[in-house]
Every structure is written in structure tokens, then in C-alpha cells.
Scaffold this motif. Structure first.
Motif, PDB file in Angstrom:
ATOM      1  N   LYS A  30      -0.090   1.667   4.803  1.00 51.02           N
ATOM      2  CA  LYS A  30      -1.244   2.562   4.765  1.00 51.02           C
ATOM      3  C   LYS A  30      -2.525   1.819   5.135  1.00 51.02           C
ATOM      4  N   ASP A  31      -2.421   0.505   5.268  1.00 44.98           N
ATOM      5  CA  ASP A  31      -3.581  -0.341   5.559  1.00 44.98           C
ATOM      6  C   ASP A  31      -3.818  -0.372   7.067  1.00 44.98           C
TER       7      ASP A  31
ATOM      8  N   TYR B 298      -6.558   4.885   0.554  1.00 43.79           N
ATOM      9  CA  TYR B 298      -5.223   5.121   1.081  1.00 43.79           C
ATOM     10  C   TYR B 298      -4.985   6.568   1.494  1.00 43.79           C
TER      11      TYR B 298
ATOM     12  N   HIS C 209       0.771   4.041  -2.967  1.00 43.47           N
ATOM     13  CA  HIS C 209       0.443   5.415  -2.595  1.00 43.47           C
ATOM     14  C   HIS C 209       1.524   6.387  -3.045  1.00 43.47           C
TER      15      HIS C 209
ATOM     16  N   SER D 142       0.819  -1.214   0.000  1.00 44.89           N
ATOM     17  CA  SER D 142       0.000   0.000   0.000  1.00 44.89           C
ATOM     18  C   SER D 142       0.849   1.259   0.000  1.00 44.89           C
TER      19      SER D 142
END
Length: 441
Positions: free
Chosen positions: A124-125, A399, A14, A10
Motif C-alpha cells: 500500500k506504500d 493507507y 490495512h 502495509s
């Protein structure tokens, strides 16, 4: 002490440049991340673009050595690809090791057991961070693109005014400042009787302009509060090329932007066309592919813009209609589009364009990344004005959050520039029902 940062997929989706943002520490990318990037690279959206860019960066680093052994980064750090090894049974019973997230967690947990340095999983999760914490793995969000967004009310300058200064403001429309303030700042001019008048600083921050005695009718719309007066004042200033309107739902962001655009484009003819766009991110479950041509497909996503335009144009529909118009049922929106004075587009098709002498409105800008916002702003040609509308507290992008979205990024990085102005709208004016419900629920 140097640290070891394990990057989740992620983070690279991003920001593909994330591998260069950890100073002189060691960056570890699990092999499972490469597999996820491989699966995403064929996508034609921004996720696919980020995946391809991240893979290109890793391919360029191969020239410095073997990635599995570690290669030096320009910032004196090191990057290494780590295979999905498992020493012992690091994950809880019944955990599916075939899942990429679990394999990344296993790599992080094993590294933490084997390395004396702090090992931190960057993702980012949110669910990934919760699972990592449950396994006693140090974890954090990706902070490089996060900004400290000041509350909307704190941006406003309050200035006590003497009676002499008030008289000068009403006679001359402006007064000089003893000390300069940030350009295009919203100012509450407080009178001796505790009443307030809306003021705004000039683009050099040396004078205050009175907005109270300005024309209060913008395409039939009258400001209902001091924040809307600031918004119209900034929108109607040709020296301010980039405007940021932030606030919760129902405060009038889109309506004010469209009213100002119609006034300056149709009435004053300062711009050749109005371009309205918004990101295509559905609220709730997507209904799938839509039938028809491009216009038919994007109409449901653009409906909020159409609703505001129809509200603004209905009283003036007869004046806008051509004398030789074939259909008396043709809407004013369709007429403006036929005259090429109005264009409603999805942001997917704005990349690569050069847009001159147009009034651009980007709705729901809080769902855009900093890179996407930069791409949009750099499309502006000579004589173009861009207005960003959005609510940093209402984000649908998986995100992004309040501190990392493009709207907040612009508000923090461009504040104080002579070409930039921003207003925080705080009071709901859509209806009493909407305002009271937003407050109570």
C-alpha cells in the motif's frame, strides 16, 4: 501459471485477512514484516489492532505445519515465511539493508531471480512501489478492497416528463413508474420547457416522489441547489436508515446533516439524541498532547462540527434556553449537551456501544476503512439513523485512497438497498470566494 505474492507490512496493517485473498497462489511474508508487526502490536489504535489480528492468523496457521517450509491455506494456496537472505548484492550501492523496506525489497528481488514463476510485491506504500519499479521488480497495490466509484453526476437518473405526469406530481406528490429503478435514486425530472424538478424514487423503486413542493425550510436552512434538495429529501425519509453524503469541501454536507438532525430531533422529536463523531486525523503536523479533560482534548478535532452547530443554533438560542438557566452566556450547544439531546464524540469511543433511537452523523468518513465503517454501522440499534459525510478526493489516511476508503465501499456495496440512500453534492455553496478558489486553484 501460479504466482508468488510478497506482502508488505502495509498490506497486513490495512487488511489482516489479506493472506487469504490471493486464491491458489503462493504468499510470501518476509521476516522483516514480522518484525514490523511486532513493533506495531502494542499500539492501542487500529494499526495495533490490525497487527495483533495478523499475528493471530499466522499463529493459527502454525498448526498446519512449519511456516518457514510453507503451509497450505483454505483456498488451496500456500503461505511461507521467508528469511531475509541476500544472494549477491541485489540493492543499489549505499542502500541501508537495516531498513525494513530495503530488506523486503531484497527478498522480493532475490525470489524473482531464483523462481521461474512471476514474483509480485504487494504494498500500500506508494514510495515502496516506486522503489520496486526502479529495481525492475513487479509490484502492485492491494486491490481486494478497492471499488469502482462511479462519478457523482453519473449516479443521477434523468427522466423526461410529460405535462400530464407533471400535473399529477404536483397534485398527488408522486407518480407510478412504468419500469422500476433502484430504490431511493435521485432523479432529474425534465419538463417540456427543459426546466428540471427534483424527484426521488420510493424504497421499492416503483414510484417517483416530488420534492419540489415539500417543506423547503429545515431548521432555518433552505436548499440552494437540486442536490441539496435531494439530500434533505433523503435525510427526512424515516425509511432510509443509512445516508451517504459525498462531495467536495463547501458543498454543505455537514451543515445539511446537522440541520436535518436538529429539525427531526429537537423540533419533531423523532429521535432522542444527536450523536456527532469524526475520526481523529489531524491535517498537517500534529501539535502533540492537548491539556484538560476529554472534552477539552477532543474540542479542536470537533471544531468543524461546533462551528456548524453554532451557526444553526444562534438564531434559536433564546427559544432553546431554559427559563431557570443559571448563565445567560451559556451557548445553545452547551444547553443541548446538558439536556442530553446532543453528544459530540470521537470514533475511538464508539466501539462496543449499542445506540438506539439516535441521529448519528459521521463526518470525514472518507478517512475510515471498510472495517471501521462496518463497525460504526453495526452499532445502530432500533430507530437509529446514520449519516456519513465525506469527500473521497480528500483523504488524509496514509493507507487509503479514492477506491479503498470506507465511504466509497459503502456507496458501491449498499447501492440499491431499500434502507440506503446517497447523494453527490457537487456545487460549492460556502461562499463565492470558496467556490471560485476551489475552481481556479
Amino acid at each position: 501459471m501460479k504466482k508468488v505474492f510478497v506482502l508488505d507490512t502495509s498490506v497486513l496493517l490495512h487488511d489482516p485477512k489479506a493472506i487469504f485473498q490471493f486464491e491458489d497462489n503462493e504468499i510470501v511474508i518476509p521476516y522483516a514484516v514480522l518484525e514490523e508487526l511486532e513493533n506495531k502490536k502494542r499500539s492501542l489504535d487500529d494499526v495495533g489492532r490490525s497487527a495483533r489480528q495478523a499475528i493471530r492468523f499466522l499463529d493459527q496457521l502454525r498448526e498446519r505445519g512449519q511456516l518457514s517450509q510453507g503451509v497450505c491455506l483454505p483456498n488451496e494456496g500456500m503461505l511461507r515465511i521467508e528469511l531475509n537472505h541476500c544472494s549477491g548484492d541485489p540493492l543499489p550501492l549505499l542502500s541501508d539493508i537495516k531498513l525494513a523496506d530495503n530488506r523486503i525489497l531484497a527478498v522480493t528481488l532475490n525470489l524473482a531471480r531464483e523462481d521461474e514463476r512471476p514474483v509480485i510485491l504487494v504494498t500500500k506504500d506508494i514510495a515502496m512501489r516506486v522503489k520496486a519499479d526502479a529495481l525492475s521488480v513487479m509490484t502492485q497495490d492491494y486491490y481486494n478492497d478497492k471499488v469502482n466509484l462511479v462519478p457523482l453526476n453519473d449516479e443521477v437518473v434523468v427522466m423526461e416528463l410529460k405535462d400530464v405526469e407533471v400535473d399529477e406530481l404536483y397534485q398527488k406528490g408522486q407518480i407510478p413508474l412504468k419500469e422500476t429503478i433502484l430504490p431511493n435514486s435521485c432523479v432529474r425530472g425534465r419538463l417540456t420547457d427543459n426546466s428540471e424538478i427534483p424527484l426521488i424514487s420510493t424504497s421499492d423503486g416503483t414510484k417517483l416522489i416530488n420534492l419540489h413542493n415539500r417543506n423547503k425550510n429545515y431548521w432555518g436552512i433552505v436548499p440552494k441547489n437540486i442536490e441539496q434538495t435531494w439530500a434533505f429529501g433523503i435525510l427526512s425519509n424515516p425509511e432510509i436508515k443509512l445516508v451517504n453524503l459525498m462531495g467536495p469541501a463547501g458543498t454543505g454536507k455537514t451543515l445539511i446533516a446537522l440541520a436535518s438532525a436538529l429539525e427531526q430531533t429537537i423540533q419533531q422529536e423523532l429521535y432522542s439524541r444527536i450523536l456527532c463523531a469524526r475520526p481523529v486525523i489531524p491535517f498537517g503536523k500534529d501539535i502533540g498532547f492537548l491539556p484538560g479533560e476529554k472534552e477539552d482534548k477532543i474540542r479542536p478535532y470537533m471544531q468543524p462540527i461546533y462551528d456548524n452547530l453554532e451557526f444553526l443554533l444562534r438564531p434559536k438560542q433564546d427559544k432553546l434556553r431554559d427559563k431557570d438557566s443559571e448563565s445567560i452566556l451559556e451557548s445553545a450547544v452547551d444547553l443541548l449537551k446538558k439536556k442530553r439531546q446532543l453528544e459530540i464524540e470521537v470514533l475511538t469511543y464508539i466501539r462496543g456501544r449499542s445506540i438506539a433511537n439516535q441521529f448519528i452523523i459521521i463526518d470525514e468518513a472518507q478517512n475510515l476503512t471498510a472495517h471501521e465503517i462496518k463497525t460504526i454501522i453495526t452499532r445502530a440499534g432500533e430507530g437509529t439513523k446514520i449519516v456519513l459525510c465525506g469527500d473521497p478526493d480528500q483523504i488524509d489516511h496514509p493507507y487509503l485512497d479514492k477506491e479503498s476508503n470506507g465511504l466509497a465501499y459503502v456507496a458501491t456495496r449498499l447501492k440499491g438497498q431499500s434502507f440506503y440512500g446517497q447523494v453527490g453534492l457537487v456545487k460549492g455553496e460556502r461562499s463565492e470566494l470558496a467556490a471560485r478558489t476551489a475552481e481556479l486553484l
